[in-house]
Design an enzyme around this catalytic site. Structure first.
Site: not given
Lengths: 95, 494, 483
Positions: B78, B158, B182
């Site tokens: 990420k 997210s 997330s």
């Protein structure tokens, strides 16, 4: 509680975000929607409750007083958008 | 079986048996990324050459007989984890030129374990969002499609890029971070397993902060066992993070194989929120039945402050974020927009660098901390947060884990739920309470919606009891036998 | 009635409270392992934590906590076993995170008290409200570049203690005495070097004025005053300004001001008028600071003797005056010097020598105790020579001057120069007889009642013995021979 346009401007100023006049009304609506939503928290009786301020429930570890970091000005400055020699540079501040 | 369709455990076995090489495995994934990323936009930055170099090193390690379970395993990282020498943006324009001269602890540990990094996965800007549409680098497309429809769906957020990358077989696993859901919500939206460990389990050092008291790193992968393998490498005490827990890392992989027989599983009444879809309710019932069949005891419990989770979260997280994001001022790193003076430079830089959702949250956070409002908003929210923690503590006196749905719906379409910010926030209704309490929680794929989209169930555990969470999740996984695959994936859909 | 300023409407009382920012002595910074050393190349003593890079986290330095605890103990203050850090949010170019980590709601040290002494010898107690730990900011420089301000973050993150006083101070003199006293305590404790010129100690001065008996009126804060003298001047100048504002029918506005030493006045910091709203909240990257009681007890037991305590002990143990003791405990080095001179000797004489001739010599030669040519051992030996009557007090002054000039030990000087005191009764009797014989008229005058001439005869005898005559013996023999 609901925000007026002046408050939106003040918050934007505090947060150092430039907001055009045209955006103020939109932001005002959006922020008021969020504040309206969180208003339900007023239903809860919080008398005598200690706030939880962190994610972890333990005491803090203390680090020994040893110099083991720094002394790498080039790495510190490498990402700077503007620099003057070994300094970061910003628009001149008049005091 | 295609190399990109292996689980981490399977790939690890084949690497160890020298049936495949890490370079082959990485090349296959590099090719998948090259083929699919232009469409899915799961990565902001790809690092194929770097990945191959790491793969070569991994092969040498395997040859030397020093391989671990992650040696040579290609992962997506990420883009919230700082990676030394590799651009790290947090999906924000304000960090577009930022190249960290340091490595986050979690990624350093994964590197040390021999993992291969394919690139930096897309996300909602500064991890603020539930659909990956707030990214400054464009939205991510969910590789799953509704039955008979080609409409673009969101992968959740997210960690949407991480989710899409793993679901589309562009990576065997991915790192995510979870502040209010997330990891779990995108895992649910893309048919993956993903765990948010206990706050303090993984170091936050080098992870770009959104809300410091909530942020936790965790793995996303296609199986519970794969998550367990990754979590083992990602966890552990770090002296560079004051909130990191000084605890030994258990054998998570072994825990994932434990039986759930005799475990008491709590079903919180309050999660039967108004308007829960019958589909989600039915899935939840299935989960209950599966666990009961495997010998678990089902216990009704109450988490009375559940409904206040979201409003508490939407005060606490923006408040912390408003402060955490003050450092993006165009002085030391990132993008600057020139101005007449210092303040003008700040205001222009931040106006241009941050997207709309980030600005909204900074503004809300600034407001709830401001003079005269702190007590009414922030302090009150932290008190209710304490009550929510107490809810969990009391519940865990009676049960070993809690079962709930992960999200109130399956993946929705790009452009849906955009009417106002609050509608979008409701996505996190089931995931936020565990975040506020700091307890571990995992989403595991449990079935498909009527439209053919994956749905997840959430398992919440006691502080630092990821082992039980993994065991219960694996039990659901076994029973659900989730074998569906997305429409868009490397090698094409089956 | 205390210190008052006379205005056109009568007497005004000054009310002052001080916030002293004292830089903690430690090797590394409060929340990072970068060096806390003063100076260095620009941006060298900077870690990614200090520069507020993405993903960086603070980890607290144990020594800085210990220094704050020591200081709290030195201020006779309550030490809070549980304290917390908060973020103080504001934007400035030299504040990398956009917030300062400080302690707002729960400081590490609570209320305490310090004793100050005024010119007239009176003692006053000034209350301490609190002491908390916080980070220093970096440095913005506006004169290094024609069109830009430049930033050096070497100071960013260095630990500061903010020591807040109660508004107990009522005059410029008290303000000065308070700052000096805090500096003295910090230096004794070794928690801050107190160097105001380098900025390692600076004061924010809160000033208001009121008519005697009134409640407090609006105060102004004068920021960053960097010497004791300027603190005193700033208090006076600001009080005068406020009095004229009130007396001309105006209203004092609460604001931040700067003291301009060149003009001897304070002026409003207009650039900072943009109202601050610091949005304090608990620092989520840190946990509560919980002090271990055993650790604290150890710190306490290792605390040095503090100036007030030492002063009282000097009076009791050495029989010297409260005033002299105050001079001798001014700093740790002086006190140690005095004690090694006084030990096993005439302590009062030692006090006179240290605070008299010795200090005068330091002043004259521009040296300090550390660099002085006269060591404590040398001065002690000189006192021993006086004590065992090898030399008398007058000769001792000459010997001391030679010690200052040459750095030699007094014994060696006495031998070299033949300065031993004459205690041979026969030699003195002969000298006295000679003096009396040479001055028959003076002897007659003395005998007719002019007693004052006694000193003349003694002086003449001392002169004849080149000052080496034992003064007591000379007196005695002169008296005897004069009948």
């Amino acid at each position: 509680m609901s925000l007026d346009a002046a408050t939106v401007r003040r918050i934007a100023k505090l947060a150092r975000i430039r907001v055009d006049e045209a955006e103020i009304a939109i932001l005002q609506t959006e922020l008021n929607a969020i504040l309206g939503y969180v208003d339900q928290l007023n239903e809860v009786d919080v008398t005598g409750i200690e706030p939880l301020s962190g994610g972890a429930q333990m005491a803090m570890r203390l680090r020994p007083d040893i110099c083991n970091d720094g002394e790498m000005p080039e790495k510190i400055l490498a990402n700077a958008p503007d620099r003057a020699g070994e300094f970061f540079a910003v628009p001149k501040v008049v005091e | 079986m295609s190399l990109t369709d292996l689980t981490i455990a399977q790939a690890g076995a084949k690497l160890a048996a020298k049936e495949i090489s890490a370079v082959e495995l990485t090349a296959a994934h590099n090719a998948a990324v090259a083929a699919l990323n232009p469409r899915l936009n799961a990565f902001i930055t790809t690092t194929p050459e770097f990945a191959l170099e790491q793969a070569k090193t991994a092969d040498a390690t395997i040859a030397a007989g020093k391989a671990g379970p992650l040696t040579g395993i290609p992962l997506a990282i990420k883009d919230l984890f700082c990676t030394e020498g590799v651009r790290t943006t947090a999906a924000s324009k304000i960090l577009e030129p930022f190249i960290p001269p340091y490595e986050s602890t979690v990624t350093a540990q994964l590197k040390a374990a021999g993992a291969v990094f394919l690139g930096k996965a897309n996300l909602d800007e500064f991890a603020m969002g539930s659909s990956n549409i707030t990214s400054g680098y464009g939205p991510v497309e969910n590789p799953w499609k509704r039955n008979g429809s080609d409409a673009k769906l969101v992968p959740g957020g997210s960690s949407g890029g991480s989710a899409a990358a793993v679901a589309a077989r562009m990576a065997l696993g991915a790192t995510g971070t979870d502040t209010g859901g997330s990891i779990r919500q995108p895992a649910s939206f893309t048919g993956l397993a993903g765990i948010k460990p206990t706050y303090g389990r993984c170091s936050r050092f080098g992870i770009i902060a959104f809300a410091s008291s909530l942020d936790q790193a965790g793995p996303m992968a296609r199986t519970v066992e794969d998550c367990a393998i990754m979590l083992g490498a990602m966890s552990g005490f770090d002296a560079k993070d004051s909130t990191s827990a000084e605890r030994l890392v258990p054998d998570f992989r072994a825990a994932a194989a434990r039986s759930v027989k005799g475990l008491r599983i709590g079903i919180p009444t309050e999660y039967r929120a108004d308007g829960m879809s019958t589909e989600i309710a039915a899935l939840w019932e299935k989960g209950v039945a599966w666990l009961r069949e495997q010998g678990a005891e089902i216990v009704d419990i109450s988490l009375p402050h559940t409904k206040y989770g979201l409003p508490v979260y939407y005060i606490v997280a923006p408040a912390e974020a408003s402060s955490n994001l003050a450092r993006y001022d165009g002085v030391r790193f990132g993008k600057r927009v020139d101005g007449e003076d210092l303040i003008d430079m700040y205001e222009r830089t931040r106006a241009a660098g941050f997207g709309a959702e980030v600005k909204r949250r900074i503004m809300i956070g600034t407001y709830v901390l401001s003079h005269g409002y702190y007590d009414a908003y922030y302090l009150r929210a932290q008190k209710i947060r304490a009550l929510m923690l107490r809810d969990f503590t009391l519940a865990f006196d009676k049960v070993d884990a809690i079962l709930t749905p992960t999200a109130p719906s399956a993946a929705f379409g790009l452009g849906e739920k955009m009417a106002d910010p609050v509608t979008m926030y409701l996505n996190d209704v089931f995931t936020v309470p565990a975040s506020l309490a700091g307890v571990p929680a995992m989403s595991v794929p449990a079935g498909l919606s009527a439209e053919g989209l994956p749905l997840g169930l959430q398992i919440i555990g006691k502080h630092f009891d990821e082992e039980t969470v993994l065991a219960v999740s694996a039990a659901i996984e076994r029973a659900a036998n989730f074998t569906a695959k997305p429409s868009l994936m490397a090698g094409g859909a089956n | 009635m205390g210190y008052m300023l006379e205005g056109s409407t009568g007497a005004w009382e000054i009310v002052v409270g001080l916030e002293i920012h004292a830089q903690v002595i430690s090797k590394s910074k409060l929340f990072s392992g970068a060096s806390a050393t003063y100076g260095g190349a620009p941006n060298a003593h900077v870690s990614f934590v200090d520069a507020g890079f993405p993903g960086m986290l603070p980890v607290i330095n144990q020594e800085c906590v210990a220094q704050a605890v020591r200081t709290g103990l030195g201020l006779q203050a309550q030490i809070n076993l549980m304290s917390r850090f908060d973020r103080k949010n504001y934007f400035y170019a030299d504040l990398p995170n956009g917030y300062q980590i400080s302690q707002f709601a729960h400081p590490i040290v609570g209320t305490g008290v310090v004793e100050i002494e005024l010119q007239d010898g009176s003692i006053k107690h000034i209350g301490i409200t609190r002491l908390h730990l916080e980070q220093d900011a970096g440095k913005s420089m506006h004169d290094q570049h024609p069109s830009k301000s430049v930033i050096d973050l070497n100071r960013a993150g260095v630990a500061l203690m903010e020591i807040v006083s109660e508004p107990d101070i009522r005059s410029p003199e008290e303000a000065g005495a308070y700052v000096r006293k805090i500096r003295q305590i910090l230096r004794y404790l070794g928690t801050c070097d107190g160097n105001m010129e380098e900025g390692s100690m600076r004061a924010d001065v809160n000033v208001s004025v009121r008519k005697p008996g009134e409640a407090f009126r609006t105060r102004c804060e004068i920021k960053n005053v960097n010497s004791v003298r300027f603190v005193m001047h700033a208090v006076e100048a600001e009080a005068q300004r406020q009095i004229s504002v009130w007396e001309s029918g105006g209203e004092v506005v609460q604001e931040t001001r700067l003291y301009d030493p060149a003009r001897g006045e304070t002026r409003s910091m207009r650039s900072k008028e943009d109202a601050h709203d610091y949005r304090y909240f608990p620092e989520p990257d840190l946990l509560p600071l919980v002090l271990d009681e055993a650790w604290m007890a150890k710190l306490k037991s290792n605390l040095p003797e503090l100036p007030d305590e030492k002063r009282r002990r000097f009076c009791a143990q050495y029989g010297i005056t409260f005033y002299d003791a105050g001079v001798l405990v001014a700093d740790q080095t002086t006190a140690d010097f005095y004690e090694s001179v006084a030990k096993g000797r005439d302590a009062r004489l030692a006090a006179n020598w240290v605070s008299g001739d010795f200090f005068a010599a330091l002043n004259r030669t521009g040296t300090s105790i550390e660099t002085s040519p006269v060591s404590a051992a040398a001065l002690g030996e000189l006192l021993d020579l006086i004590g065992d009557k090898t030399i008398n007090g007058r000769i001792a002054k000459d010997v001391f001057e030679l010690m200052v000039e040459t750095g030699k030990m007094p014994g060696a000087i006495v031998e070299e120069k033949g300065l031993r005191q004459v205690t041979d009764t026969g030699a003195i009797e002969a000298a006295v007889a000679a003096v009396l014989a040479a001055n028959p008229d003076k002897v007659a005058e003395y005998k007719s009642g002019k007693d004052k001439l006694f000193g003349f005869f003694v002086g003449q005898v001392m002169k004849a013995t080149q000052g080496k005559g034992n003064p007591a013996l000379v007196n005695e023999i002169v008296k005897a021979q004069l009948g």
